[in-house]
Design an enzyme around this catalytic site. Structure first.
Site, PDB file in Angstrom:
ATOM      1  N   TYR A   1      -1.079  -0.138  10.438  1.00 50.22           N
ATOM      2  CA  TYR A   1      -1.600  -0.687   9.311  1.00 50.22           C
ATOM      3  C   TYR A   1       0.185  -0.215   8.198  1.00 50.22           C
ATOM      4  O   TYR A   1       0.930  -1.256   7.520  1.00 50.22           O
ATOM      5  CB  TYR A   1      -2.479   0.015   8.844  1.00 50.22           C
ATOM      6  CG  TYR A   1      -2.398  -0.279   7.342  1.00 50.22           C
ATOM      7  CD1 TYR A   1      -3.217  -1.667   7.151  1.00 50.22           C
ATOM      8  CD2 TYR A   1      -2.564   0.036   6.272  1.00 50.22           C
ATOM      9  CE1 TYR A   1      -3.917  -2.176   5.452  1.00 50.22           C
ATOM     10  CE2 TYR A   1      -3.208   0.031   5.381  1.00 50.22           C
ATOM     11  CZ  TYR A   1      -3.848  -1.271   4.714  1.00 50.22           C
ATOM     12  OH  TYR A   1      -3.486  -1.822   3.569  1.00 50.22           O
TER      13      TYR A   1
ATOM     14  N   SER B   1       1.040  -1.055   0.254  1.00 50.58           N
ATOM     15  CA  SER B   1      -0.057   0.015  -0.387  1.00 50.58           C
ATOM     16  C   SER B   1       0.521   1.432   0.040  1.00 50.58           C
ATOM     17  O   SER B   1       1.866   0.891   0.709  1.00 50.58           O
ATOM     18  CB  SER B   1      -0.986   0.377   1.303  1.00 50.58           C
ATOM     19  OG  SER B   1      -1.571   1.657   1.226  1.00 50.58           O
TER      20      SER B   1
HETATM   21  N1  LIG Z   1      -8.821  -0.648  -0.343  1.00 47.54           N
HETATM   22  C1  LIG Z   1      -7.975   0.690  -0.620  1.00 47.54           C
HETATM   23  O1  LIG Z   1      -8.065   1.877  -0.266  1.00 47.54           O
HETATM   24  C2  LIG Z   1      -6.463  -0.260  -0.173  1.00 47.54           C
HETATM   25  C3  LIG Z   1      -5.556   0.448   0.093  1.00 47.54           C
HETATM   26  C4  LIG Z   1      -3.543   0.074  -0.222  1.00 47.54           C
HETATM   27  C5  LIG Z   1      -4.074  -1.244  -0.498  1.00 47.54           C
HETATM   28  N2  LIG Z   1      -5.133  -1.748  -0.256  1.00 47.54           N
HETATM   29  C6  LIG Z   1      -5.125  -3.270  -0.052  1.00 47.54           C
HETATM   30  O2  LIG Z   1      -5.632  -4.238  -0.813  1.00 47.54           O
HETATM   31  C7  LIG Z   1      -5.535  -5.428  -0.171  1.00 47.54           C
HETATM   32  C8  LIG Z   1      -7.058  -6.197  -0.716  1.00 47.54           C
HETATM   33  O3  LIG Z   1      -7.850  -4.962   0.372  1.00 47.54           O
HETATM   34  P1  LIG Z   1      -9.475  -5.128  -0.207  1.00 47.54           P
HETATM   35  O4  LIG Z   1      -8.939  -3.657  -0.899  1.00 47.54           O
HETATM   36  O5  LIG Z   1      -9.533  -5.327  -1.947  1.00 47.54           O
HETATM   37  O6  LIG Z   1     -10.188  -4.674   0.524  1.00 47.54           O
HETATM   38  P2  LIG Z   1     -10.783  -6.468   0.748  1.00 47.54           P
HETATM   39  O7  LIG Z   1     -11.437  -7.126   0.366  1.00 47.54           O
HETATM   40  O8  LIG Z   1     -11.730  -5.416   2.749  1.00 47.54           O
HETATM   41  O9  LIG Z   1     -10.141  -7.351   1.084  1.00 47.54           O
HETATM   42  C9  LIG Z   1      -9.330  -8.357   2.075  1.00 47.54           C
HETATM   43  C10 LIG Z   1      -9.730  -8.973   2.269  1.00 47.54           C
HETATM   44  O10 LIG Z   1      -8.452 -10.131   2.654  1.00 47.54           O
HETATM   45  C11 LIG Z   1      -9.335 -11.248   3.604  1.00 47.54           C
HETATM   46  N3  LIG Z   1      -9.141 -10.694   4.779  1.00 47.54           N
HETATM   47  C12 LIG Z   1      -8.816 -10.569   6.060  1.00 47.54           C
HETATM   48  N4  LIG Z   1      -8.248 -11.053   7.297  1.00 47.54           N
HETATM   49  C13 LIG Z   1      -8.424 -12.318   6.660  1.00 47.54           C
HETATM   50  C14 LIG Z   1      -7.467 -14.015   7.390  1.00 47.54           C
HETATM   51  N5  LIG Z   1      -7.296 -13.350   8.384  1.00 47.54           N
HETATM   52  N6  LIG Z   1      -6.916 -14.849   6.588  1.00 47.54           N
HETATM   53  C15 LIG Z   1      -7.561 -14.915   5.700  1.00 47.54           C
HETATM   54  N7  LIG Z   1      -8.065 -13.986   4.386  1.00 47.54           N
HETATM   55  C16 LIG Z   1      -8.493 -12.717   4.982  1.00 47.54           C
HETATM   56  C17 LIG Z   1     -10.261 -11.097   3.809  1.00 47.54           C
HETATM   57  O11 LIG Z   1     -11.620 -11.644   3.987  1.00 47.54           O
HETATM   58  P3  LIG Z   1     -12.802 -11.437   4.628  1.00 47.54           P
HETATM   59  O12 LIG Z   1     -13.942 -10.706   4.028  1.00 47.54           O
HETATM   60  O13 LIG Z   1     -13.499 -12.724   5.241  1.00 47.54           O
HETATM   61  O14 LIG Z   1     -12.436 -11.069   6.065  1.00 47.54           O
HETATM   62  C18 LIG Z   1     -11.093 -10.211   2.378  1.00 47.54           C
HETATM   63  O15 LIG Z   1     -11.360 -10.623   1.821  1.00 47.54           O
HETATM   64  C19 LIG Z   1      -5.373  -5.407   1.140  1.00 47.54           C
HETATM   65  O16 LIG Z   1      -4.031  -6.380   1.522  1.00 47.54           O
HETATM   66  C20 LIG Z   1      -5.103  -4.081   0.943  1.00 47.54           C
HETATM   67  O17 LIG Z   1      -4.588  -3.825   2.363  1.00 47.54           O
HETATM   68  C21 LIG Z   1      -5.818  -1.394  -0.010  1.00 47.54           C
END
Ligand SMILES: NC(=O)c1ccc[n+]([C@@H]2O[C@H](COP(=O)([O-])OP(=O)(O)OC[C@H]3O[C@@H](n4cnc5c(N)ncnc54)[C@H](OP(=O)(O)O)[C@@H]3O)[C@@H](O)[C@H]2O)c1
Ligand SMILES: Cc1cc2nc3c(=O)[nH]c(=O)nc-3n(C[C@H](O)[C@H](O)[C@H](O)COP(=O)(O)OP(=O)(O)OC[C@H]3O[C@@H](n4cnc5c(N)ncnc54)[C@H](O)[C@@H]3O)c2cc1C
Lengths: 246, 435
Positions: free
Chosen positions: A151, A138
């Site tokens: 984070y 990120s």
């Molecule tokens: N959204 C943003 O603005 C943003 C910005 C920069 C980076 N990111 C990164 O992008 C990646 C994807 O995130 P997203 O934005 O697509 O959000 P998201 O839809 O909330 O995805 C996060 C995923 O991680 C899974 N997860 C969390 N804890 C877990 C565990 N202990 N074991 C297995 N799975 C787990 C969640 O599963 P459950 O739903 O089952 O909990 C969910 O499917 C992440 O690494 C996040 O840090 C996001």
């Protein structure tokens, strides 16, 4: 036909990425912890054209289970062309400041589990001497900010780890891609009061990820303007930076 | 969170829930213990149909569940958008059986409004192509509804504006096409009588819609361009438009007033010199001319706007349309694009809007003087035996609603019998006396 492993497959960004690969007819192996959503996604990808979709359940914090799950994935796909790590949590920063356990949990999910997975995967990929490891870090890891530095710390660890791993894997013909999204409209940011204009859609991030994998890039800022924003933020002198409440 | 529909009027401060699965929807309904909740898709309804104190956004329930390449039946979760369907299935040779003028709507929204498209006269409404739908009516119930299974709930839900439950998923019959392109013909009509005749002459064309000038009066009253079309035979199933986005991309963005609107209408009308012009265009610009301009709804300024869409029965025909158009033209408040279409037969869905006749849709900037004008139009439409489209509406009165949809009591009885009244509600359902 690309053989693709996705960990944290039910993440909105991972889903959007998987859909693009599915439309190209990829073979997918999906790992996540929520079976209901995992099965929905698997069905969706089949309708879109994936040649096969297998799934496995894993809580990434169950480190002891990693090797077994990854071995099964490898046995099923034969080898990995692309591995995408997408799991993550954006924990409550305030809570992390008040409770040590909360802070450590964040580091566990966002850094330790990822490093553990990458360690196992790297050895598997080193043997096959090909393919791509793509890891969603990120922009938050580029500089510690008061609003999310726990984070951010985890993501910084992932970024640094990937940097070292990249140099190691380079000799073996394995690409390591560090993905640094800006703000993305996903369940992770749901309910946060973020300016609409700055929120990218997961589909945009997915398209960028696919392009960066294809072009064998090292680091991807997505959407692109974040590259320049972060260049500015990284270079702000600390004496000014600490006064900004970012 | 501040929420509004496409017209940006009205605005509410709402609590927005975003369950990711049907189980999470049911858990939420359990937690809410019967407090009203409003389903929300992509928010392309103009007024207050998708607004409430507690809104349930379907956004993450956006998976394709199955597809049968033999029959073309697609079973999909409610938040799958029409755009997503086209992107996935046009390359495989399938098209939407019915589509509204934007592809940024969800399957759930298309069902709740029983939307119509340029082919209503031959293909009916969206729900006429729904094989069945799965309706979440409470913490423990999901009901499969179709014309043969729970038919009462089916006909109440299709066009029921989200007031009978959350549509979780639906099976839609897609239609086979060999091309992503459309052969289009544009016909010029110099007044209302001519355009209504043109609709009759071209009633066998699969797609037809007219742009109508709502400003000109006298002998030019109702001058129009009728666009007809059909899917091209030649095989080319690309999803992205090649080139040549058609009008109306050149809309002036400056303040809207009667002079700019008049100028625009005149230019638009005269962009075609011959009486009949043929062209070959991608489905994108043909069906969704406004989709290429992001957020065009901001054009009407901070107070927002409303779209007024009514239908009058065919029997009322020319005199009705003439009287209403004269009232609109006389007010000097018309909009850029007014859209005129001839509808085919009405279906059995209780609150579905289309009836055989003529429908006109036009945008008005929100200003205090607007409301008396719309009230006046309401009473004209009602006197001719017509009705007003709920999915565009932000202001019709309870009395008007009841006259538009005389079967409202039957609708209400079905809601009551199934314990849905009050559980699924909206600002609109309160305003129109349903809750
Ligand atoms: N959204 C943003 O603005 C943003 C910005 C920069 C980076 N990111 C990164 O992008 C990646 C994807 O995130 P997203 O934005 O697509 O959000 P998201 O839809 O909330 O995805 C996060 C995923 O991680 C899974 N997860 C969390 N804890 C877990 C565990 N202990 N074991 C297995 N799975 C787990 C969640 O599963 P459950 O739903 O089952 O909990 C969910 O499917 C992440 O690494 C996040 O840090 C996001
Ligand atoms: C540019 C433009 C052109 C348009 N052209 C046409 C046209 O040609 N023909 C036409 O008929 N309409 C047209 N519309 C209107 C639009 O098709 C409808 O308002 C449609 O219902 C919007 O769908 P949505 O997903 O945005 O739903 P929303 O606007 O979010 O909701 C609309 C209604 O559906 C209900 N709803 C949404 N999802 C569900 C669900 N899962 N279960 C139960 N209820 C639900 C809501 O409660 C609300 O009552 C147009 C709109 C725009 C902006």
């Amino acid at each position: 036909m690309q053989k693709i492993l996705i960990i944290g497959a039910t993440s909105a960004i991972a889903e959007a990425t998987a859909r693009l690969y599915a439309a190209e007819g990829a073979k997918l192996y999906l790992i996540a912890r929520n079976d209901e959503r995992l099965q929905l996604l698997a069905g969706d990808l089949k309708v879109r054209g994936a040649s096969s979709v297998e799934t496995a359940l894993l809580d990434v914090n169950d480190i002891a289970a990693h090797q077994g799950v990854l071995d099964r994935a490898c046995a099923s796909l034969g080898s990995f062309d692309i591995v995408l790590l997408a799991h993550g949590t954006l924990g409550d920063q305030k809570r992390c400041e008040e409770e040590v356990d909360a802070a450590l949990q964040e580091l566990q999910t966002n850094a330790v589990s990822t490093i553990a997975l990458l360690t196992t995967l790297a050895n598997m990929m080193e043997k096959q001497s090909s393919g791509t490891i793509a890891v969603i870090s990120s922009v938050a890891g580029d500089r510690g900010r008061p609003s999310n530095y726990v984070y951010g710390t985890a993501k910084a660890a992932v970024t640094t780890f990937c940097e070292g791993l990249r140099a190691r894997m380079h000799k073996h013909g394995v690409q390591v891609l560090t993905i640094k999204p800006g703000m993305v409209d996903t369940p992770m940011t749901e309910g946060m009061d973020l300016p609409k204009l700055l929120l990218a859609r997961p589909e945009m991030i997915a398209a960028d990820i696919i392009k960066a994998v294809r072009k064998k890039k090292d680091t991807l800022y997505t959407p692109l303007p974040w590259k320049f924003v972060m260049a500015g933020i990284i270079h702000l002198p600390e004496r000014i930076f600490k006064q900004l409440n970012l | 969170m501040k929420m509004h529909g496409w017209g940006r009027y009205p605005e509410v401060d709402a609590e927005v829930f975003t369950p990711q699965t049907k189980r999470e929807v049911q858990e939420l309904l359990g937690r809410l213990q019967g407090q009203g909740v409003t389903p929300r898709g992509l928010g392309r309804s103009y007024g207050d149909s998708s607004l409430g104190d507690r809104m349930l956004s379907t956004r993450w329930m956006n998976h394709l569940l199955s597809f049968d390449p033999e029959s073309g039946v697609l079973y999909a979760e409610a938040a799958v958008s029409l755009q997503e369907i086209l992107q996935t299935f046009v390359p495989k040779g399938w098209f939407l059986p019915v589509t509204p003028g934007t592809q940024f709507v969800t399957v759930g929204g298309a069902i709740a409004s029983d939307v119509h498209g340029k082919n209503h006269h031959v293909a009916g409404c969206f729900c006429d192509h729904v094989e069945y739908l799965d309706l979440i009516t409470g913490p423990d119930t999901i009901l499969r509804c179709s014309p043969v299974e729970n038919p009462e709930l089916f006909h109440a839900t299709c066009g029921g504006m989200g007031l009978t439950g959350i549509v979780y998923a639906a099976a839609i019959r897609l239609k086979p096409v060999t091309s992503a392109y459309i052969d289009q013909t544009t016909h010029k009509a110099s007044n209302l009588r001519e355009i209504l005749e043109l609709f009759a002459v071209h009633e066998a064309e699969p797609y037809s819609v007219a742009w109508i000038d709502c400003i000109s009066t006298g002998s030019s009253l109702g001058r129009s361009l009728l666009m007809t079309g059909d899917h091209t035979r030649q095989e080319k199933l690309t999803v992205k438009a090649g080139s040549g986005l058609s009008l109306p991309v050149d809309m002036p963005s400056a303040l809207l007033n009667r002079h700019t609107i008049r100028a625009f209408n005149t230019l638009y009308y005269h962009r075609i010199r011959e009486r009949v012009v043929r062209s070959h265009t991608h489905y994108g610009p043909f069906f969704y001319p406004l989709d290429s301009i992001g957020d065009w709804n901001r054009m009407y300024g901070g107070n927002g706007f409303t779209q007024y869409q009514f239908v009058v029965p065919k029997a009322a025909g020319y005199p009705a349309m003439k009287a209403i158009l004269e009232t609109i033209a006389g007010s000097g408040k018309g909009s850029f694009l007014a859209v005129l279409k001839a509808f085919g037969k009405q279906n059995r869905n209780l609150l579905s809007f289309p009836m055989e006749g003529y429908t006109l849709a036009l945008d008005f900037k929100i200003e205090p003087e607007l409301f008396p004008l719309l009230d006046r139009l309401d009473s004209m439409v009602l006197d001719y035996g017509g009705r007003i489209y709920l999915t565009k509406d932000a202001r019709m009165s309870e009395a008007t609603f009841r006259r538009c949809y005389p079967v409202w009591e039957q609708f209400q009885a079905i809601r009551e019998a199934n314990g849905l009244k009050g559980r699924f509600t909206s600002l609109q359902s309160k305003r129109t006396g349903l809750d």
